[in-house]
Motif scaffolding. Sequence first.
Motif, short mmCIF file in Angstrom:
data_model
loop_
_atom_site.label_atom_id
_atom_site.label_comp_id
_atom_site.label_asym_id
_atom_site.label_seq_id
_atom_site.Cartn_x
_atom_site.Cartn_y
_atom_site.Cartn_z
N PHE A 11 8.87 23.20 -1.52
CA PHE A 11 9.86 22.16 -1.81
C PHE A 11 11.04 22.74 -2.58
CE2 PHE A 11 11.27 19.22 -5.19
CZ PHE A 11 11.85 18.23 -4.42
N LEU A 12 10.76 23.60 -3.56
CA LEU A 12 11.84 24.23 -4.32
C LEU A 12 12.65 25.19 -3.43
CD1 LEU A 12 10.03 25.05 -7.70
CD2 LEU A 12 11.54 23.12 -7.18
N ARG A 13 11.97 25.92 -2.58
CA ARG A 13 12.65 26.86 -1.71
C ARG A 13 13.59 26.15 -0.74
NH1 ARG A 13 9.65 30.80 2.73
NH2 ARG A 13 11.57 31.72 3.59
N ALA A 14 13.20 24.97 -0.28
CA ALA A 14 14.01 24.24 0.71
C ALA A 14 15.34 23.76 0.15
CB ALA A 14 13.22 23.04 1.24
N MET A 15 15.52 23.79 -1.17
CA MET A 15 16.77 23.31 -1.76
C MET A 15 17.94 24.24 -1.48
SD MET A 15 15.69 21.80 -5.50
CE MET A 15 15.19 23.42 -6.11
N PHE A 16 17.68 25.48 -1.11
CA PHE A 16 18.75 26.47 -1.03
C PHE A 16 19.17 26.79 0.41
CE2 PHE A 16 16.34 27.18 -4.91
CZ PHE A 16 17.35 27.09 -5.86
N ILE A 115 16.18 8.98 3.15
CA ILE A 115 16.08 10.44 3.22
C ILE A 115 15.91 10.89 4.67
CG2 ILE A 115 14.66 12.42 2.56
CD1 ILE A 115 14.09 11.05 -0.07
N ASP A 116 15.12 10.16 5.44
CA ASP A 116 14.94 10.49 6.86
C ASP A 116 16.27 10.40 7.60
OD1 ASP A 116 12.23 10.79 6.42
OD2 ASP A 116 11.78 8.71 6.90
N ALA A 117 17.09 9.42 7.24
CA ALA A 117 18.40 9.27 7.90
C ALA A 117 19.30 10.46 7.58
CB ALA A 117 19.06 7.97 7.43
N LEU A 118 19.28 10.93 6.33
CA LEU A 118 20.07 12.10 5.97
C LEU A 118 19.61 13.33 6.76
CD1 LEU A 118 20.29 11.73 2.07
CD2 LEU A 118 22.16 11.51 3.69
N ASN A 124 20.75 18.60 4.45
CA ASN A 124 19.57 19.07 3.71
C ASN A 124 19.37 18.15 2.51
OD1 ASN A 124 17.61 20.38 2.25
ND2 ASN A 124 18.57 22.39 2.31
N ALA A 125 18.44 17.22 2.63
CA ALA A 125 18.23 16.23 1.58
C ALA A 125 17.78 16.89 0.28
CB ALA A 125 17.21 15.18 2.03
N ASN A 126 17.02 17.97 0.38
CA ASN A 126 16.60 18.68 -0.84
C ASN A 126 17.81 19.21 -1.60
OD1 ASN A 126 14.39 18.88 1.26
ND2 ASN A 126 13.28 19.62 -0.53
N SER A 199 12.50 17.84 -14.30
CA SER A 199 13.27 17.41 -13.13
C SER A 199 12.61 17.83 -11.82
CB SER A 199 14.69 17.98 -13.21
OG SER A 199 14.66 19.39 -13.35
N SER A 200 12.08 19.04 -11.76
CA SER A 200 11.51 19.52 -10.49
C SER A 200 10.23 18.77 -10.14
CB SER A 200 11.24 21.03 -10.57
OG SER A 200 10.32 21.34 -11.60
N ILE A 201 9.36 18.53 -11.11
CA ILE A 201 8.12 17.80 -10.83
C ILE A 201 8.42 16.36 -10.46
CG2 ILE A 201 5.99 16.93 -11.85
CD1 ILE A 201 5.73 19.50 -13.39
N ALA A 202 9.34 15.72 -11.19
CA ALA A 202 9.70 14.34 -10.89
C ALA A 202 10.30 14.22 -9.49
CB ALA A 202 10.67 13.80 -11.93
N CYS A 203 11.20 15.13 -9.15
CA CYS A 203 11.82 15.08 -7.83
C CYS A 203 10.79 15.36 -6.73
CB CYS A 203 12.96 16.10 -7.74
SG CYS A 203 14.40 15.65 -8.73
N TYR A 204 9.89 16.29 -6.98
CA TYR A 204 8.86 16.60 -5.98
C TYR A 204 7.97 15.39 -5.74
CZ TYR A 204 4.45 18.41 -4.17
OH TYR A 204 3.30 18.59 -3.44
N LYS A 205 7.53 14.74 -6.79
CA LYS A 205 6.67 13.57 -6.63
C LYS A 205 7.39 12.43 -5.92
CE LYS A 205 2.77 14.86 -8.42
NZ LYS A 205 1.53 14.88 -7.61
N GLY A 206 8.66 12.21 -6.27
CA GLY A 206 9.40 11.15 -5.61
C GLY A 206 9.72 11.48 -4.16
N PHE A 207 10.11 12.73 -3.90
CA PHE A 207 10.52 13.14 -2.56
C PHE A 207 9.36 13.10 -1.58
CE2 PHE A 207 12.19 15.98 0.69
CZ PHE A 207 13.54 15.63 0.71
#
Length: 247
Positions: A11-16, A115-118, A124-126, A199-207
Motif C-alpha cells: 500500500f505504501l509502495r503504490a503511493m509513488f 475511490i473506484d471511480a478515481l 492513482n488514488a494512493n 497517518s499511514s496506518i489510518a489511511c491504510y485501514k480506511g483505504f
Amino acid sequence: MVKALGEYLLFLRAMFGNTVPFRMFLSRISKECIQVGIDSLFIVCIISIFIGGATCIQLASQLQSPFIGKSFIGVAVRNMTISELAPTVIGIVFTGKIGSSMASELGSMRISEQIDALEIMGVNANNYLVLPKIIATVFMYPLLVIIAMFLSIYGGFLACKYLTSVPSQAYIDGLRNAFDSYSVHIALYKSLAYGFIISSIACYKGFTTRGGALDVGKSSTDAVTNSCIAILIADLFLVYVLLGHCT
C-alpha cells in the motif's frame, strides 16, 4: 500478521507510481495541513497545559525530602514533558482525532465507490488521496509537539505559582538547570516517526475498508487501536536506540 504487514508495505509502495500533477498535489497537501494542524491546535493546547499543571502539582505533593531542592520540580517537568509527555501522550490523543478522521474519510469514499471511480479514470488514488495526508501529518505533527512542549512547561509554571507552595523562581531555576538540547532532538525524531505511523496506518485501514457503514466505524476503531500500539512500540524502540548509549 505477516500478510497484513505485506499488504501495508505494498500500500505504501503504490503511493509513488503514476503521480498526479504537482499543482494539484500541492493543493491537496495545503488542505490536509489545515485539517491536520490548525484544526488540532485547540485540543493540543488544552491537553498540554493541563498535563503540565497536573504533573507539577503531583511532583510538588510527593517531594517531601529536605535533601532534594524545590528546583527539582522544574527539572522533572521539563524532562518528562520533552521526552515523553509531549510527543507520546499528544500522539495518542492525536491518533484519536486525526487518525480516526482519516480512516473514516477514506473508508466512506471506498464504500461509496469514489475511490473506484478515481481508479477507473486512471488516477492513482494512493498518490492523490493518501500521500498528501501522510506528508501533511509528518510536517505538522512536529510543530504541534513543539507547541505542546512550551505550553506543558508553562502550564507547570502556572500550577507552581498559583496552586502549590513551591516558589515560582525555584521552578524556573529547575528549567534552566543542566538542560540538554539533545532531548529536544529526540522528541522531534519521535514526532516525525509518530506522524508517519499515525497517518499511514489510518489511511491504510480506511483505504482497505470493505462492506458498508458499519465497516467504516470498524476501520476507524482499528486505525486508532493499531496506531496506539505502534506508537508505544516505536517509543520503546526509539528510546533504546537514541538513549541506549547512556545506560
